[in-house]
Scaffold this motif. Sequence first.
Motif, PDB file in Angstrom:
ATOM      1  N   ARG A 110      39.547  -0.013   8.100  1.00 15.20           N
ATOM      2  CA  ARG A 110      38.879  -1.243   8.497  1.00 15.20           C
ATOM      3  C   ARG A 110      39.764  -2.462   8.274  1.00 15.20           C
ATOM      4  O   ARG A 110      39.822  -3.365   9.106  1.00 15.20           O
ATOM      5  N   SER A 111      40.476  -2.497   7.154  1.00 15.04           N
ATOM      6  CA  SER A 111      41.254  -3.674   6.814  1.00 15.04           C
ATOM      7  C   SER A 111      42.445  -3.873   7.740  1.00 15.04           C
ATOM      8  O   SER A 111      43.070  -4.921   7.715  1.00 15.04           O
ATOM      9  N   TYR A 168      32.750  -9.472  11.472  1.00 11.52           N
ATOM     10  CA  TYR A 168      33.552 -10.593  10.996  1.00 11.52           C
ATOM     11  C   TYR A 168      34.906 -10.558  11.689  1.00 11.52           C
ATOM     12  O   TYR A 168      35.591  -9.522  11.684  1.00 11.52           O
ATOM     13  N   CYS A 169      35.316 -11.679  12.236  1.00  6.29           N
ATOM     14  CA  CYS A 169      36.589 -11.771  12.949  1.00  6.29           C
ATOM     15  C   CYS A 169      37.498 -12.757  12.223  1.00  6.29           C
ATOM     16  O   CYS A 169      37.374 -13.979  12.390  1.00  6.29           O
ATOM     17  N   PHE A 170      38.395 -12.233  11.404  1.00  3.40           N
ATOM     18  CA  PHE A 170      39.313 -13.077  10.648  1.00  3.40           C
ATOM     19  C   PHE A 170      40.544 -13.418  11.488  1.00  3.40           C
ATOM     20  O   PHE A 170      41.025 -12.601  12.276  1.00  3.40           O
ATOM     21  N   ASN A 198      34.466 -18.672   0.202  1.00  7.32           N
ATOM     22  CA  ASN A 198      34.764 -17.357   0.788  1.00  7.32           C
ATOM     23  C   ASN A 198      35.574 -16.567  -0.227  1.00  7.32           C
ATOM     24  O   ASN A 198      36.717 -16.910  -0.516  1.00  7.32           O
ATOM     25  N   GLU A 202      36.366 -13.323   0.008  1.00  7.96           N
ATOM     26  CA  GLU A 202      37.037 -12.170   0.601  1.00  7.96           C
ATOM     27  C   GLU A 202      38.469 -12.058   0.064  1.00  7.96           C
ATOM     28  O   GLU A 202      39.259 -13.006   0.150  1.00  7.96           O
ATOM     29  N   CYS A 205      37.479 -17.765  10.281  1.00  5.40           N
ATOM     30  CA  CYS A 205      36.652 -16.591  10.542  1.00  5.40           C
ATOM     31  C   CYS A 205      35.553 -16.946  11.536  1.00  5.40           C
ATOM     32  O   CYS A 205      34.958 -18.019  11.456  1.00  5.40           O
ATOM     33  N   ASN A 238      24.834 -14.675   8.439  1.00  5.21           N
ATOM     34  CA  ASN A 238      26.031 -15.497   8.345  1.00  5.21           C
ATOM     35  C   ASN A 238      25.927 -16.840   9.047  1.00  5.21           C
ATOM     36  O   ASN A 238      26.902 -17.586   9.099  1.00  5.21           O
ATOM     37  N   ASP A 267      29.038  -5.905   7.582  1.00  5.92           N
ATOM     38  CA  ASP A 267      30.167  -5.578   6.724  1.00  5.92           C
ATOM     39  C   ASP A 267      31.391  -5.120   7.510  1.00  5.92           C
ATOM     40  O   ASP A 267      32.422  -4.790   6.924  1.00  5.92           O
ATOM     41  N   GLN A 269      34.708  -5.660   9.573  1.00  2.63           N
ATOM     42  CA  GLN A 269      35.706  -6.722   9.577  1.00  2.63           C
ATOM     43  C   GLN A 269      36.892  -6.326  10.453  1.00  2.63           C
ATOM     44  O   GLN A 269      37.331  -5.183  10.434  1.00  2.63           O
ATOM     45  N   GLU A 283      40.664  -8.277  12.448  1.00  5.96           N
ATOM     46  CA  GLU A 283      41.528  -9.450  12.547  1.00  5.96           C
ATOM     47  C   GLU A 283      41.824  -9.717  14.017  1.00  5.96           C
ATOM     48  O   GLU A 283      42.038  -8.778  14.793  1.00  5.96           O
TER      49      GLU A 283
END
Length: 394
Positions: free
Chosen positions: A10-11, A32-34, A61, A63, A274, A297, A381, A383, A385
């Motif tokens: 995921r990361s 979540y879109c970082f 935040n 994270e 984000c 959120n 949950d 995530q 990028e």
Amino acid sequence: MADNPVTEPRSRRRFSDATALAAALRPSYPVYCFRPHKVRAVARHFVETFPGKVVYAVKCNIEPRVLGWLAEAGVTAFDTASLTEIAAVRERLPDADALFMHPVKSRAAILAADRVYDVSTYCVDSMAELEKVLQVARRRDLKIFVRVATPGGGAAFELSIKFGATQAEAVEILDRVAEEGLQAGIAFHIGSQCLNPRAFRTAFAVIADVWRGTKADVREIDVGGGFPVAYAGQPVPPLEDFVTEIVEGRREAGIDEDVALLCEPGRALVADGCSMLCQVHLRKGDRLYLNDGVYGNLSEPYWSRVRLPARLIRPEGINGGVSDAPLQDFTIFGPTCDGNDLLPTPFRLPADVSEGDWIEVGQIGAYGAALATRFNGFFADAQVELADEPPDTA
């Protein structure tokens, strides 16, 4: 193009933009879109512009990857309000400085901060809180910031209503810090999302008497946070204007230039870093029911009445592909059974938005996940990028 969404951890899931994400995963859940490049760029600008130490307010935040991106941009100190936040900083950035800046702490929290996490910097706004720190903390290389209440400066959230010593109280507390042979600092906070740079100059006028009146050798002043974000329809002065007021405020107050400055930005560093990809689960006329809302959120519009930027995400082959329909305002409801799960500000979207479409909501990097609940069993949950720029705030 994305890495393999099935096999990649995921990361490490990365996509060019939200459209590529939706096409690859077709998520029915919020994502979540970082944007690491955005977090780094904003933080780097802050570090290069502010004439002192930038201390990130972790509450915005927590994270771990966000903490890491900030550190990569030059942020080396972190404002923490709890043991959970201290632990997050120590785990991700063991060499970073963690400051325990909540003015009210339990004895157990002080004990753990002192003996487990090696914290040496604390903030107090009362003699009782100082006595608590002195009684519990074993180390004697402590640095104590005394927080002073300052006038409201037009911020969205005023903080001196809850925290801050009077000028007379602050002098008394600082004198006691000096008697104990500890390092002393003065802190204040003009309030969250303050649109008025002049508020900093006004605050310096208040603390000037404290600085001159105490026996303590105050070598640091923490100007707190309050630096605003330009939300949709809410332009804000540039950071440079706030810095000018801080520098001029210190000069007019007669405070020595060699007194170091600290600031505690939170929202300003991470809000744009984000976004949230939500899906439309039902349309009723001009009402859209999404899989995220004020209990998730999207609470920031509810609390501060800001308008978050939003854009339709419709990959090719889904609901006819990209829309060229005219824009209109839609009322947004969240997924819970509560009638209060309603955003007070609308989203402006193409008129043909339909069930199954996705909406990317920007600027949730600050207080998005931090305030999210699990009410009714709805929570996010997932995530990823993204490499593109966030939704436009125009």
